[in-house]
Design a protein around this motif. Structure first.
Motif, PDB file in Angstrom:
ATOM      1  N   GLU A  95       0.826  -1.202   0.000  1.00  0.00           N
ATOM      2  CA  GLU A  95       0.000   0.000   0.000  1.00  0.00           C
ATOM      3  C   GLU A  95       0.868   1.264   0.000  1.00  0.00           C
ATOM      4  O   GLU A  95       0.548   2.252  -0.664  1.00  0.00           O
ATOM      5  CB  GLU A  95      -0.930   0.016   1.216  1.00  0.00           C
ATOM      6  N   ARG A  96       1.982   1.222   0.726  1.00  0.00           N
ATOM      7  CA  ARG A  96       2.814   2.408   0.887  1.00  0.00           C
ATOM      8  C   ARG A  96       3.385   2.907  -0.438  1.00  0.00           C
ATOM      9  O   ARG A  96       3.486   4.115  -0.669  1.00  0.00           O
ATOM     10  CB  ARG A  96       3.948   2.118   1.878  1.00  0.00           C
ATOM     11  N   TYR A  97       3.734   1.990  -1.342  1.00  0.00           N
ATOM     12  CA  TYR A  97       4.341   2.433  -2.596  1.00  0.00           C
ATOM     13  C   TYR A  97       3.323   3.120  -3.513  1.00  0.00           C
ATOM     14  O   TYR A  97       3.708   3.735  -4.507  1.00  0.00           O
ATOM     15  CB  TYR A  97       5.026   1.267  -3.312  1.00  0.00           C
ATOM     16  N   LYS A  98       2.039   3.062  -3.151  1.00  0.00           N
ATOM     17  CA  LYS A  98       0.997   3.732  -3.934  1.00  0.00           C
ATOM     18  C   LYS A  98       0.710   5.143  -3.404  1.00  0.00           C
ATOM     19  O   LYS A  98      -0.319   5.743  -3.721  1.00  0.00           O
ATOM     20  CB  LYS A  98      -0.270   2.882  -3.941  1.00  0.00           C
ATOM     21  N   PHE A  99       1.644   5.662  -2.599  1.00  0.00           N
ATOM     22  CA  PHE A  99       1.583   7.035  -2.098  1.00  0.00           C
ATOM     23  C   PHE A  99       2.883   7.744  -2.462  1.00  0.00           C
ATOM     24  O   PHE A  99       3.911   7.092  -2.637  1.00  0.00           O
ATOM     25  CB  PHE A  99       1.380   7.027  -0.576  1.00  0.00           C
ATOM     26  N   PRO A 100       2.857   9.074  -2.592  1.00  0.00           N
ATOM     27  CA  PRO A 100       1.729   9.972  -2.323  1.00  0.00           C
ATOM     28  C   PRO A 100       0.649   9.995  -3.402  1.00  0.00           C
ATOM     29  O   PRO A 100      -0.412  10.576  -3.182  1.00  0.00           O
ATOM     30  CB  PRO A 100       2.414  11.341  -2.240  1.00  0.00           C
ATOM     31  N   ALA A 101       0.922   9.409  -4.573  1.00  0.00           N
ATOM     32  CA  ALA A 101      -0.072   9.479  -5.650  1.00  0.00           C
ATOM     33  C   ALA A 101      -0.085   8.175  -6.433  1.00  0.00           C
ATOM     34  O   ALA A 101       0.932   7.497  -6.563  1.00  0.00           O
ATOM     35  CB  ALA A 101       0.237  10.654  -6.581  1.00  0.00           C
ATOM     36  N   PHE A 102      -1.259   7.853  -6.955  1.00  0.00           N
ATOM     37  CA  PHE A 102      -1.412   6.671  -7.792  1.00  0.00           C
ATOM     38  C   PHE A 102      -2.652   6.865  -8.648  1.00  0.00           C
ATOM     39  O   PHE A 102      -3.501   7.724  -8.363  1.00  0.00           O
ATOM     40  CB  PHE A 102      -1.549   5.404  -6.937  1.00  0.00           C
ATOM     41  N   GLY A 103      -2.755   6.074  -9.719  1.00  0.00           N
ATOM     42  CA  GLY A 103      -3.888   6.227 -10.620  1.00  0.00           C
ATOM     43  C   GLY A 103      -4.361   4.897 -11.172  1.00  0.00           C
ATOM     44  O   GLY A 103      -3.741   3.850 -10.935  1.00  0.00           O
ATOM     45  N   HIS A 104      -5.447   4.937 -11.917  1.00  0.00           N
ATOM     46  CA  HIS A 104      -5.962   3.728 -12.559  1.00  0.00           C
ATOM     47  C   HIS A 104      -6.876   4.109 -13.719  1.00  0.00           C
ATOM     48  O   HIS A 104      -7.365   5.244 -13.797  1.00  0.00           O
ATOM     49  CB  HIS A 104      -6.716   2.841 -11.560  1.00  0.00           C
ATOM     50  N   TYR A 105      -7.096   3.159 -14.618  1.00  0.00           N
ATOM     51  CA  TYR A 105      -8.067   3.359 -15.692  1.00  0.00           C
ATOM     52  C   TYR A 105      -8.668   2.014 -16.056  1.00  0.00           C
ATOM     53  O   TYR A 105      -8.132   0.944 -15.719  1.00  0.00           O
ATOM     54  CB  TYR A 105      -7.443   4.050 -16.908  1.00  0.00           C
ATOM     55  N   ALA A 106      -9.786   2.065 -16.791  1.00  0.00           N
ATOM     56  CA  ALA A 106     -10.454   0.837 -17.205  1.00  0.00           C
ATOM     57  C   ALA A 106     -11.302   1.109 -18.437  1.00  0.00           C
ATOM     58  O   ALA A 106     -11.817   2.220 -18.635  1.00  0.00           O
ATOM     59  CB  ALA A 106     -11.330   0.282 -16.081  1.00  0.00           C
ATOM     60  N   LEU A 107     -11.449   0.085 -19.245  1.00  0.00           N
ATOM     61  CA  LEU A 107     -12.292   0.144 -20.426  1.00  0.00           C
ATOM     62  C   LEU A 107     -13.754   0.058 -20.013  1.00  0.00           C
ATOM     63  O   LEU A 107     -14.135  -0.819 -19.239  1.00  0.00           O
ATOM     64  CB  LEU A 107     -11.944  -1.012 -21.365  1.00  0.00           C
ATOM     65  N   ASN A 108     -14.559   0.966 -20.520  1.00  0.00           N
ATOM     66  CA  ASN A 108     -15.994   1.017 -20.198  1.00  0.00           C
ATOM     67  C   ASN A 108     -16.742   0.050 -21.116  1.00  0.00           C
ATOM     68  O   ASN A 108     -17.345   0.441 -22.112  1.00  0.00           O
ATOM     69  CB  ASN A 108     -16.495   2.455 -20.395  1.00  0.00           C
ATOM     70  N   ASP A 109     -16.703  -1.238 -20.759  1.00  0.00           N
ATOM     71  CA  ASP A 109     -17.232  -2.281 -21.638  1.00  0.00           C
ATOM     72  C   ASP A 109     -17.812  -3.405 -20.798  1.00  0.00           C
ATOM     73  O   ASP A 109     -17.266  -3.749 -19.745  1.00  0.00           O
ATOM     74  CB  ASP A 109     -16.108  -2.810 -22.547  1.00  0.00           C
ATOM     75  N   LYS A 110     -18.887  -4.006 -21.273  1.00  0.00           N
ATOM     76  CA  LYS A 110     -19.558  -5.064 -20.504  1.00  0.00           C
ATOM     77  C   LYS A 110     -18.697  -6.309 -20.336  1.00  0.00           C
ATOM     78  O   LYS A 110     -18.911  -7.100 -19.412  1.00  0.00           O
ATOM     79  CB  LYS A 110     -20.887  -5.436 -21.158  1.00  0.00           C
ATOM     80  N   ASP A 111     -17.732  -6.516 -21.229  1.00  0.00           N
ATOM     81  CA  ASP A 111     -16.877  -7.697 -21.144  1.00  0.00           C
ATOM     82  C   ASP A 111     -15.583  -7.437 -20.377  1.00  0.00           C
ATOM     83  O   ASP A 111     -14.750  -8.334 -20.240  1.00  0.00           O
ATOM     84  CB  ASP A 111     -16.534  -8.202 -22.555  1.00  0.00           C
ATOM     85  N   ASN A 112     -15.411  -6.221 -19.887  1.00  0.00           N
ATOM     86  CA  ASN A 112     -14.184  -5.895 -19.162  1.00  0.00           C
ATOM     87  C   ASN A 112     -14.384  -6.121 -17.667  1.00  0.00           C
ATOM     88  O   ASN A 112     -15.347  -5.640 -17.077  1.00  0.00           O
ATOM     89  CB  ASN A 112     -13.785  -4.438 -19.400  1.00  0.00           C
ATOM     90  N   ASN A 113     -13.486  -6.838 -17.055  1.00  0.00           N
ATOM     91  CA  ASN A 113     -13.542  -7.048 -15.603  1.00  0.00           C
ATOM     92  C   ASN A 113     -12.230  -6.664 -14.939  1.00  0.00           C
ATOM     93  O   ASN A 113     -11.903  -7.140 -13.867  1.00  0.00           O
ATOM     94  CB  ASN A 113     -13.888  -8.503 -15.266  1.00  0.00           C
ATOM     95  N   GLN A 114     -11.475  -5.778 -15.586  1.00  0.00           N
ATOM     96  CA  GLN A 114     -10.145  -5.430 -15.085  1.00  0.00           C
ATOM     97  C   GLN A 114      -9.964  -3.920 -15.016  1.00  0.00           C
ATOM     98  O   GLN A 114     -10.307  -3.194 -15.947  1.00  0.00           O
ATOM     99  CB  GLN A 114      -9.061  -6.029 -15.988  1.00  0.00           C
ATOM    100  N   VAL A 115      -9.427  -3.452 -13.895  1.00  0.00           N
ATOM    101  CA  VAL A 115      -9.015  -2.067 -13.732  1.00  0.00           C
ATOM    102  C   VAL A 115      -7.503  -2.072 -13.539  1.00  0.00           C
ATOM    103  O   VAL A 115      -6.982  -2.824 -12.706  1.00  0.00           O
ATOM    104  CB  VAL A 115      -9.702  -1.410 -12.519  1.00  0.00           C
ATOM    105  N   LEU A 116      -6.792  -1.264 -14.301  1.00  0.00           N
ATOM    106  CA  LEU A 116      -5.337  -1.241 -14.256  1.00  0.00           C
ATOM    107  C   LEU A 116      -4.862  -0.100 -13.371  1.00  0.00           C
ATOM    108  O   LEU A 116      -5.194   1.066 -13.602  1.00  0.00           O
ATOM    109  CB  LEU A 116      -4.766  -1.078 -15.673  1.00  0.00           C
ATOM    110  N   GLU A 117      -4.073  -0.431 -12.350  1.00  0.00           N
ATOM    111  CA  GLU A 117      -3.477   0.578 -11.474  1.00  0.00           C
ATOM    112  C   GLU A 117      -2.056   0.872 -11.935  1.00  0.00           C
ATOM    113  O   GLU A 117      -1.341  -0.018 -12.394  1.00  0.00           O
ATOM    114  CB  GLU A 117      -3.462   0.109 -10.015  1.00  0.00           C
ATOM    115  N   MET A 118      -1.624   2.132 -11.742  1.00  0.00           N
ATOM    116  CA  MET A 118      -0.297   2.533 -12.211  1.00  0.00           C
ATOM    117  C   MET A 118       0.072   3.877 -11.599  1.00  0.00           C
ATOM    118  O   MET A 118      -0.750   4.531 -10.954  1.00  0.00           O
ATOM    119  CB  MET A 118      -0.297   2.659 -13.738  1.00  0.00           C
ATOM    120  N   SER A 119       1.316   4.284 -11.829  1.00  0.00           N
ATOM    121  CA  SER A 119       1.755   5.597 -11.372  1.00  0.00           C
ATOM    122  C   SER A 119       1.000   6.679 -12.129  1.00  0.00           C
ATOM    123  O   SER A 119       0.478   6.457 -13.226  1.00  0.00           O
ATOM    124  CB  SER A 119       3.261   5.761 -11.594  1.00  0.00           C
TER     125      SER A 119
END
Length: 297
Positions: A242-266
């Motif tokens: 958890e600590r390495y995701k501070f002070p900031a972190f982000g994520h994105y995901a495809l807005n699609d009915k077949d998508n079940n994944q959210v990608l986290e990243m810097s």
């Protein structure tokens, strides 16, 4: 992937800037007032976003500013909402009528969002913003909040998230499963490990697909949803995962009915993705200096 407004942006020169100006009452602002800048890290909105159809809204409810939204008046969706996270148990407030922003398109003495009127009065302002009828036959989609009520604590702060200027069309399954789970995860992380103010920006990219009403393009459908937070004061003793995701972190995901994944990243990697996926310039930055405090680099 090219956004809708990218194809219409040739020659457009509308630059979002934040300037400290006292006494600004208007909800739709070119220069953000000090009370609205409080929702932005270092008082600075994301930079590198340009288009003539974008309007900055200081979202006000019950005589107080609640958060800031950059709104696309051509495609009738917010580009992003920027808010401060409030420590919360995640409970939703369900007894709130959906609201609209009077000053986007009507002459109004109020500086606050208002409940939708009865009858056909919405025809007076639907040119510049979404109305309830736009979602009535959108079978595949639900109204997805960029500033989610579960990231707010007081009843008024939660209520203020129920405006269509804070809403985009989310695919039903996506909005109720992977993206909602990510909102839960971020809420728990910031509840547990952020010791100061957490600034959050949540936005979209568009694909060119539109929801139509009466054979007219009304709502841009997001291709992706993205979000990032910035919390300078955090628990240095938090577990490493958890600590390495501070002070900031982000994520994105495809807005699609077949998508079940959210990608986290810097945040840096998220910005690189958005530069390829939507209309932002090479200087695009979500947080000032990417939420790196002075002297800590």
């Amino acid at each position: 992937m090219t956004s809708v407004w990218a194809r219409r942006a040739a020659g457009a020169a509308w630059l979002l800037v934040a300037v400290a100006t006292a006494g600004v009452r208007s909800t739709v602002e070119k220069e953000l007032s000090p009370e609205c800048r409080e929702f932005l890290y270092m008082g600075t909105p994301p930079v590198g976003v340009e288009h003539h159809a974008l309007r900055t809204i200081c979202q006000r409810f019950h005589n107080r500013a609640r958060y800031v939204t950059l709104y696309d008046t051509t495609n009738h969706v917010p580009v992003y909402s920027a808010y401060t996270f409030k420590r919360s148990d995640g409970e939703k407030r369900m007894d709130v009528p959906w609201m609209y922003e009077p000053q986007l398109s009507t002459l109004s003495d109020t500086g606050e969002m208002q409940s939708f009127p009865l009858g056909y009065m919405h025809m007076n302002f639907e040119d510049a913003q979404a109305v309830l009828n736009d979602y009535s036959n959108a079978i595949l989609y639900e109204r997805g909040q960029l500033n989610p009520d579960e990231h707010q604590a007081s009843l008024d702060d939660k209520a203020a998230t129920y405006t269509l200027t804070n809403v985009v069309p989310q695919v039903h399954v996506f909005g109720s499963s992977p993206w909602k789970e990510q909102e839960h995860l971020v809420r728990r992380r910031l509840n547990n490990y952020c010791r100061g103010t957490a600034y959050v920006v949540t936005g979209i990219t568009t694909s060119g697909n539109m929801i139509r009403r009466h054979n007219v393009d009304r709502l841009a459908v997001p291709a992706y949803l993205w979000s990032a937070y910035c919390c300078i004061r955090y628990d240095r003793n938090a577990p490493y995962d958890e600590r390495y995701k501070f002070p900031a972190f982000g994520h994105y995901a495809l807005n699609d009915k077949d998508n079940n994944q959210v990608l986290e990243m810097s945040v840096k990697k998220l910005e690189e993705f958005l530069k390829k996926s939507t209309y932002v310039d090479k200087n695009f930055q979500i947080f000032l200096d990417d939420c790196v405090p002075p002297g800590s680099a």
